[in-house]
Design an enzyme around this catalytic site. Structure first.
Site, PDB file in Angstrom:
ATOM      1  N   ASP A  49       7.265  23.066 -54.394  1.00 42.43           N
ATOM      2  CA  ASP A  49       6.231  22.081 -54.725  1.00 42.43           C
ATOM      3  C   ASP A  49       4.957  22.807 -55.151  1.00 42.43           C
ATOM      4  O   ASP A  49       4.259  23.403 -54.323  1.00 42.43           O
ATOM      5  CB  ASP A  49       5.939  21.168 -53.522  1.00 42.43           C
ATOM      6  CG  ASP A  49       7.015  20.124 -53.311  1.00 42.43           C
ATOM      7  OD1 ASP A  49       7.891  20.007 -54.185  1.00 42.43           O
ATOM      8  OD2 ASP A  49       6.980  19.422 -52.282  1.00 42.43           O
ATOM      9  N   GLU A  73      15.446  13.472 -50.981  1.00 44.25           N
ATOM     10  CA  GLU A  73      16.792  13.639 -50.421  1.00 44.25           C
ATOM     11  C   GLU A  73      17.048  12.689 -49.258  1.00 44.25           C
ATOM     12  O   GLU A  73      16.121  12.330 -48.524  1.00 44.25           O
ATOM     13  CB  GLU A  73      16.968  15.089 -49.951  1.00 44.25           C
ATOM     14  CG  GLU A  73      16.908  16.069 -51.104  1.00 44.25           C
ATOM     15  CD  GLU A  73      16.723  17.521 -50.685  1.00 44.25           C
ATOM     16  OE1 GLU A  73      17.107  18.405 -51.482  1.00 44.25           O
ATOM     17  OE2 GLU A  73      16.200  17.783 -49.585  1.00 44.25           O
ATOM     18  N   THR A  84      22.785  20.025 -53.760  1.00 46.18           N
ATOM     19  CA  THR A  84      22.046  21.225 -54.145  1.00 46.18           C
ATOM     20  C   THR A  84      22.768  22.501 -53.692  1.00 46.18           C
ATOM     21  O   THR A  84      23.850  22.441 -53.139  1.00 46.18           O
ATOM     22  CB  THR A  84      20.630  21.203 -53.547  1.00 46.18           C
ATOM     23  OG1 THR A  84      20.732  21.200 -52.116  1.00 46.18           O
ATOM     24  CG2 THR A  84      19.868  19.973 -53.983  1.00 46.18           C
ATOM     25  N   LEU A 142      17.097  26.657 -55.864  1.00 48.28           N
ATOM     26  CA  LEU A 142      15.935  27.494 -56.176  1.00 48.28           C
ATOM     27  C   LEU A 142      16.014  27.906 -57.639  1.00 48.28           C
ATOM     28  O   LEU A 142      17.102  28.020 -58.199  1.00 48.28           O
ATOM     29  CB  LEU A 142      15.927  28.745 -55.277  1.00 48.28           C
ATOM     30  CG  LEU A 142      15.861  28.483 -53.767  1.00 48.28           C
ATOM     31  CD1 LEU A 142      16.058  29.782 -53.001  1.00 48.28           C
ATOM     32  CD2 LEU A 142      14.542  27.832 -53.384  1.00 48.28           C
TER      33      LEU A 142
END
Length: 492
Positions: free
Chosen positions: A118, A202, A362, A403
């Site tokens: 973020d 999520e 993810t 990532l």
């Protein structure tokens, strides 16, 4: 020549409603996540408009299927309840359509800021935060009373605590306003609605918040069940099984955010998680999360069912650390009741299956040997488990990298996991994290172009590797002016 034909003339991938039909298309379509701050905070336009224009043209030239963008609740409904401003998003949709790109729109009902990656802060709508200030128990709360304002506690889902509306009503109204505002884009440009269900969008509890250094990888996190609404539900559940003493609080011996499983009586090898009390608590905690997902998916289905060509998806977190232990502590605190003895992902997949939703997962790029060995990270095994749950439930599985990675090692892992599979095991889409100046560095861009070609081709990928690299080099050369413009503009 066959190889040349394969990479040159792939059919354009469609997004029909049925996941099985989508898998029968060639390969796996690749989307690229837009920057978090693509739309200005006032909602009236785009940040770095020239960069966005150049970026979208470059993505199309590289063969990307489309983009993913966060539609922030805290931007589009920031001023007052029911007053929506989608002007900046309209500008983006028009630009995507002009470039022939599809859009995955994320209904982002969470705060931006406080999680990995973020780079900007976008809080919840100010009128919602006003209500949270008046009633602190609308925020998720840990054992020490620390409040988390990333997302409204699911304990309040069905209570009219937001200026007379329930949180779920607010989410449903927002999605309906979005659908109506973008009616002419639905099914042709906008092909997926990812419904935010918690922190970072999520379906999970905010058990590992990074803000203010609260949690650091690979800590086990903490249970988030101490607001009065969650505690009221826990009390009722405990009384329902004739054990009222179990309903006063969560496990008192589950440690802190940065402990490891063996540090705690609850999570250690033969710990409290594996007792009747532990099974009761984890069943209740995970069931609350499932019911939250069910409520919001029902609202989303009510809005988007009957909109041809638009599918709904839900993002599930890839919590791979301590996966190799018996208790899977970090998954448990996040609300996934997944242990050596209990499958935590099948119930989630079944819930999504009931609504025809796609499971977006993810950490697809990760390998265990790249992680700290003593943290018993098992990303590949976790992805396999989730893929099996999706397959058994007839649910389409899509992927993301957790990532930012621009190296061929990560690309190889994604291609192996997502695309080089039998047709029924192939992912239905992959979203690449994230558009930014790093992606448009010349070497990274060339590697990305090759990655897109490998993902979207069907069969004979290894045989064509050199040809694909040559094709990618050609794309990189042809798009060099666009890419340079995008990199410079995004850096400013």
């Amino acid at each position: 020549m066959a190889c040349q034909a394969l990479v040159d003339s792939l059919p354009e991938t469609e997004h029909p409603d049925v996941a099985g039909e989508e898998r029968r298309k060639a390969g796996v379509p690749v989307y690229v996540m837009m920057p978090l701050d693509t739309v200005r905070k006032d909602g009236n336009g785009l940040n770095r408009r020239k960069a966005v224009e150049a970026s979208l043209a470059a993505l199309k030239s590289a063969g990307a299927e489309g983009i993913m963008v966060d539609v922030w609740w805290g931007i589009a409904e920031s001023e007052a309840p029911g007053r929506y401003n989608f002007a900046g998003y309209m500008e983006l949709m028009e630009m995507a359509k002009k470039n022939g790109l599809k859009v995955q729109a994320v209904m982002s009902f969470h705060q931006c800021g406080g999680n990995v990656g973020d780079s900007v802060t976008i809080p919840l709508p100010r009128w919602a935060l006003e209500e949270m200030d008046k009633d602190q128990d609308l925020a998720y709360t840990d054992r020490s009373g620390r409040r988390n304002h990333e997302y409204i506690s699911l304990g309040a889902d069905a209570l009219p605590v937001l200026k007379g509306r329930t949180p779920v009503q607010c989410y449903g109204d927002f999605m309906r306003a979005f659908r109506d505002h973008f009616a002419s884009f639905m099914g042709n440009t906008i092909v997926e609605i990812q419904v935010g269900m918690g922190p970072a969008g999520e379906l999970r509890y905010p058990s590992y918040p990074e803000s203010n250094g609260t949690w650091r990888f690979p800590g086990i996190g903490e249970f988030q069940c101490y607001d009065r609404y969650m505690l009221s539900s826990l009390k009722a559940a405990a009384e329902g099984v004739g054990k009222p003493e179990w309903g006063n609080a969560g496990p008192g011996d589950s440690g802190g955010y940065n402990n490891w499983p063996e540090d705690t009586p609850f999570f250690r090898r033969e710990g409290g998680w594996n007792t009747p009390y532990g099974e009761f608590f984890m069943s209740w905690y995970s069931q609350m999360l499932l019911e939250h997902g069910e409520r919001i998916l029902s609202a989303a289905s009510g809005v988007f069912t009957g909109t041809p060509g638009v599918k709904i998806s839900v993002k599930v977190a890839g919590i791979h650390w301590h996966y190799g232990t018996r208790s899977h502590a970090a998954e448990l605190t996040a609300g996934y009741y997944n242990t050596r003895h209990h499958d935590g992902y099948q119930p989630i997949a079944r819930m999504l299956g009931r609504h025809g939703a796609v499971l977006n997962f993810t950490c697809v790029e990760m390998r265990a040997h790249e992680q700290p060995q003593d943290a018993q990270c098992r990303p590949e095994a976790l992805v396999q488990q989730v893929a099996a749950a999706a397959r058994e439930s007839g649910v389409g599985l899509a992927g993301e990298n957790a990532l930012p990675r621009y190296d061929e090692t990560a690309h190889d892992q994604i291609v192996t996991t997502a695309a080089e599979k039998a047709e029924e095991e192939r992912m239905v889409a992959f979203t690449y994290l994230r558009m930014g100046p790093d992606l448009f560095q010349p070497d990274n861009w060339r590697r990305f172009a090759a990655f897109v070609k490998r993902m979207s081709g069907s069969g004979a990928r290894d045989m064509c590797r050199e040809q694909v690299e040559r094709e990618a080099q050609g794309v990189a050369h042809a798009t060099q002016p666009l890419v340079h413009e995008a990199a410079v503009a995004l850096s400013n």
